[in-house]
Design a protein around this motif. Sequence first.
Motif, PDB file in Angstrom:
ATOM      1  N   PRO A 138       0.821  -1.214   0.000  1.00 14.98           N
ATOM      2  CA  PRO A 138       0.000   0.000   0.000  1.00 14.98           C
ATOM      3  C   PRO A 138       0.860   1.272   0.000  1.00 14.98           C
ATOM      4  O   PRO A 138       0.551   2.219  -0.723  1.00 14.98           O
ATOM      5  CB  PRO A 138      -0.806  -0.127   1.295  1.00 14.98           C
ATOM      6  N   TYR A 163      -8.275 -10.120   5.686  1.00 17.54           N
ATOM      7  CA  TYR A 163      -7.599  -8.983   6.306  1.00 17.54           C
ATOM      8  C   TYR A 163      -7.614  -7.791   5.364  1.00 17.54           C
ATOM      9  O   TYR A 163      -8.035  -6.687   5.720  1.00 17.54           O
ATOM     10  CB  TYR A 163      -6.178  -9.447   6.594  1.00 17.54           C
ATOM     11  N   VAL A 215     -11.204  -6.461   4.705  1.00 22.43           N
ATOM     12  CA  VAL A 215     -11.783  -5.705   5.822  1.00 22.43           C
ATOM     13  C   VAL A 215     -11.114  -4.341   5.942  1.00 22.43           C
ATOM     14  O   VAL A 215     -11.780  -3.317   6.081  1.00 22.43           O
ATOM     15  CB  VAL A 215     -11.644  -6.505   7.138  1.00 22.43           C
ATOM     16  N   VAL A 216      -9.802  -4.318   5.845  1.00 21.09           N
ATOM     17  CA  VAL A 216      -9.107  -3.043   6.031  1.00 21.09           C
ATOM     18  C   VAL A 216      -9.394  -2.103   4.857  1.00 21.09           C
ATOM     19  O   VAL A 216      -9.372  -0.883   5.009  1.00 21.09           O
ATOM     20  CB  VAL A 216      -7.590  -3.271   6.264  1.00 21.09           C
ATOM     21  N   ILE A 237     -12.169  -1.451   3.697  1.00 21.54           N
ATOM     22  CA  ILE A 237     -13.384  -0.692   4.020  1.00 21.54           C
ATOM     23  C   ILE A 237     -13.022   0.643   4.658  1.00 21.54           C
ATOM     24  O   ILE A 237     -13.709   1.639   4.470  1.00 21.54           O
ATOM     25  CB  ILE A 237     -14.276  -1.523   4.976  1.00 21.54           C
ATOM     26  N   GLN A 258     -10.304   2.499   4.177  1.00 22.68           N
ATOM     27  CA  GLN A 258      -9.335   3.366   3.504  1.00 22.68           C
ATOM     28  C   GLN A 258      -9.978   4.652   3.003  1.00 22.68           C
ATOM     29  O   GLN A 258     -11.056   4.641   2.440  1.00 22.68           O
ATOM     30  CB  GLN A 258      -8.678   2.631   2.337  1.00 22.68           C
ATOM     31  N   ARG A 264      -4.758   3.693  -1.817  1.00 19.23           N
ATOM     32  CA  ARG A 264      -4.612   2.642  -0.800  1.00 19.23           C
ATOM     33  C   ARG A 264      -5.785   1.660  -0.873  1.00 19.23           C
ATOM     34  O   ARG A 264      -5.624   0.454  -0.664  1.00 19.23           O
ATOM     35  CB  ARG A 264      -4.517   3.242   0.598  1.00 19.23           C
ATOM     36  N   TYR A 320      -5.279  -2.382  -1.337  1.00 15.69           N
ATOM     37  CA  TYR A 320      -5.763  -3.468  -0.478  1.00 15.69           C
ATOM     38  C   TYR A 320      -6.691  -4.397  -1.264  1.00 15.69           C
ATOM     39  O   TYR A 320      -6.679  -5.615  -1.073  1.00 15.69           O
ATOM     40  CB  TYR A 320      -6.462  -2.904   0.755  1.00 15.69           C
TER      41      TYR A 320
END
Lengths: 626, 486
Positions: free
Chosen positions: B224, B279, B282-283, B285, B287, B292, B296
């Motif tokens: 990222p 992972y 979920v992450v 969501i 940003q 980035r 992801y």
Amino acid sequence: MSKIVALVPLLPLLGFLINGLLRKQLSKTAAGIIGSGTVLGAFIISVLLFIDVRNGKTGVVEFFPFISFDTVKIPFAFLVDQLTAIYLLIITGVGFLIHVYSTAYMHDEEAPHFARYFAYLNLFVFSMLLLVLGANYVIMFIGWEGVGLCSYLLIGYWFKNPQYNNAAKKAFVMNRIGDLGFLLAVFWLLAKLSTVTYGEVFSADAIKALSQTDITIITLLFFVAATGKSAQIPLYTWLPDAMAGPTPVSALIHAATMVTAGIYLVARTNILFSMAETTQHVIAWIGVATALLAATIAVKQNDIKKVLAYSTVSQLGYMFLALGMGAYTAAVFHVMTHAFFKALLFLGSGSVIHAMGGEQDIRKMGGLAKHMKITYFTFLIGCLAIAGVPMFSGFFSKDAILLSAYEHNKIIWGIALLVAALTTFYMFRLLFLTFKGSFRGTEEQQHHLHESPRAMTIPLIILGVLSIVGGYISVPEVFVAGGDKLGQFLAPIIPLHTHAVSHMEEYALMGGTTLLVAIVIVFAWNKYKTYKEETNGAFGNLLENKWYVDELYNTIIVKPINWLAGFIENVLERSGIDAIVNGVGRAVQYSSRQLRLLQSGQVGSYVLLMIAGMVLLFVLQFFLKK
Amino acid sequence: MIAVLLFLVPLISGILLFATKNAQQAKMLALLAAIATLVVSLLGLTALKQPAYLEFDVAWLTGINSRFHLKLDGIGQLVCLLTAISFPLIILSAWNNEYSKPNNFFGLLLLSQAGLMGVFLSVDLLLFYFFWELALIPVYFLCSGWGGEKRIAVTFKFFIYTFVGSLIMLVGIIALYFQCNETFDLKIILSQKIDPQVQNWLFWFFFVAFAIKMPVWPFHTWQPDTYEQSPTPVTMVLSGIMVKMGLFAVIRWVAPVFSSAFYQWGDTISLLCIVGMLYASVVAIKQDDLKRLIAYSSIAHIGLMCLALFASNKSGMQGAVLQMFVHGINIIGLWIVANTIEQNYGTRKISELGGLAQQAPTLTIMLVIIALANIALPLTNAFVGEFMMFNGMLSSKITRYNELDTVLAGLCIILAAVYTLNMIKQVFYGAVKREAVGNNAFTMPVKLALTVIIVLILVMGVYPKPFLDLTNEAVDAVLNRMITVK
């Protein structure tokens, strides 16, 4: 079966392309004609296909290979048989009426957006046709996700409003949860049978190759898919929110066609479902629970479209209840009659909203019958049909469902009867509050009250007629021997089913139901002929707030995921793994500096050269100024 | 002929580019060279597809038995085609960007294309390693010379990561060299029997290097940051093509060479992939930076491809190979849109954007189509690959938890819809939040590049057969080799 069948979905696709690409050039009239005309064309071909099918001409048409690997061959192929033929008529027929209606309803939109609306609507019809025409589950899935996309685009049609966008997103995501079930079922089938073509999956050899567990898993996964698209517990909450879209969209997509895709899926797969007792129980109970839950909520809603939305959820529950009882034909029958009367009711509500200048709160309406005779009269027909008053279409299809429930499970039958009473109550509450009593809106609104233009009233009249006569294609055998024309027509796909209930019992059931409906109508008339401000008790509040299910989902699903995302982003990503890696990086750098002194021999010197070269290159960049 | 041209055209034109005088000249030459490479690649698929044209073999480092041996199979053809299609698109999308020293910029870009082609072409392990580094070195310069404000720190992290990976691989290569009677030749290596015990540890020397490149969780943290800080054309090279080096290398060098270890470690790696997919999804969501978010999302997609490879069957592997191509095309489309937005509105922050559908309807439509492909909607190109990969995963006879794996990985299908639609909603719908600044970056070359991408999305989505036919035999060859070992 000739390749002409390809035209059925291709015409709406063509309409989509023309309206979509030329939306800035086309006038509203042109966009409307293209949008409606292509669907009319599809309808005409569908009628011809229907005649063919009645004459026994069914079959598969293959176009080109889509996905092939190993021994798996998934072609792009259509299947036209009895079940598909009926769905084709509903989709293109009701679809055409709603396109025509839309030309008047959406007339205040600017030209490019007007064309965009028709493009989306045509794309929807295309996807829905693909869904029912596919000769295998993958083609069905293309349509299945396609209609979800169109639903998303149309709910968010007025994209400046963030709330509408949220509703659109919610619909798509909840449908995707179901879609995962669909995909998993398809993969399971492929893993066991290496085919997803209906004819091959339902062959005796293939069925033998499946264990009981396989069948249960596959059918349950398909049912998960159905709960998403057809708004059943636990995935129903998107449908009421979907009312954010233009009203004709609610009529076509969120009442008459798309939401019945789940019923199509189960009916299409009836051979497997009939072999999975566990799944059947689950479906019946989820269906009846959804029917009851949604009906109770509908009783306390004041938004004209919300009442109809919950009513749709509830009626879909009815259809699943029938599927769970193995009464597939009854479910398909109810899909059809429901398509007529619910499209009618939604279009009627659109006519009301149109006259009221966008107002949707029935507490601010009243007495509209005087001003909008056609709308009122057709809406009344819709109410009588959905309530199941004898001689109207809903009577026949509901009766078929209640009868099969009575036969299999008296508790479910009891609940279904209660739902029938509730349905009658909230529909007549809606009817009386809207059309009877005295007008409760502003003076300006009253001044503007008018009947809608003919492009809107003619579809209402046609649907009104269909809501009456539509039921006569499946008259109970007790009235007319051989009256179940629909059942006989569908017999090649869905085995005929004879009831084990005596004629006396059947008459008694019908009489009892009819009496109950009549009592409820009278009760509703007394309660709502003159409007009184209602105050809610605790239970009333619970119903008005939809049992707080949205809030519950928010607390147990949405918030934890957001919290987890925040935790990963702020804690794990920034300080956890990254810090370790940075540390490792430094350590490696350090140790490599130490290690290279110890290296000897050919391999070592090569490594050394590598490091030196890399470092050198890296240093170089500081001199390569920008 | 074809094989060596695919590598020589970008190499020579890249070197020539350093000598160009002005930006216009540099861009034009770069575009012409990229198109020439594309023509070569297309010729290799059509008129000149006889095996003789697709192989090139001369002596190189005779002392250690390494040959300059290039060879194209179906899988190689597809990734070379991806590389060849991507570069014209990348150069087109950068047409209106202003770079200091454009000759160096585009020169380095083409050099990295040469390296990439080499990686996909070489069937000599040492030569492969040489190209692996050749592809990376220009990227280091590009990131550190033309990147964002945090470029030095971020490039250093990227450098450390990949450098560690390369070093470990080099050790592995040397060990394998001695295991296989001092040869680097793929064919000879494949004819040897490597002790399963040795495979079990040697496998990791290669896999770690490739896993960093893909990246597989938890080796992903360089990505990222690097995507965010690199100039967009470089991000496109990195995410569109370079991450495929890792996947490709697993198919060419790990799966057939270390087959028994490949089976042995399948469950372990599947676990890493699934954790990584969930992972990253979920992450994603959370940003707020478009770049980035795409990064992801890409980690999740790559995780799926790696997972499908380890299913070790036709459906999974062929799906993954197809998806390597598809992902490359689609993600370049996403970057082009993100870059256009940044240039037009002066920010990449999702929270600061809004209502672009009213300001830029055409861009919105294009983005929505590409975004729908990103979530693998049927009739877009990504559906076919994803369908085959998931199917492969569920029907895998190698991984022990295939059913659970499929369901868990399937959750990412839902999460992908969440973060993608969130982004569309925030950026494109709702009320207008800011006015356009500066010149309109949504110019003809950008529109052209996006149109090509959308055509590819739809055509491949409806008729994927030619692409599946292309890789059919090559995938069979890898799988057959793996089965004989078992």
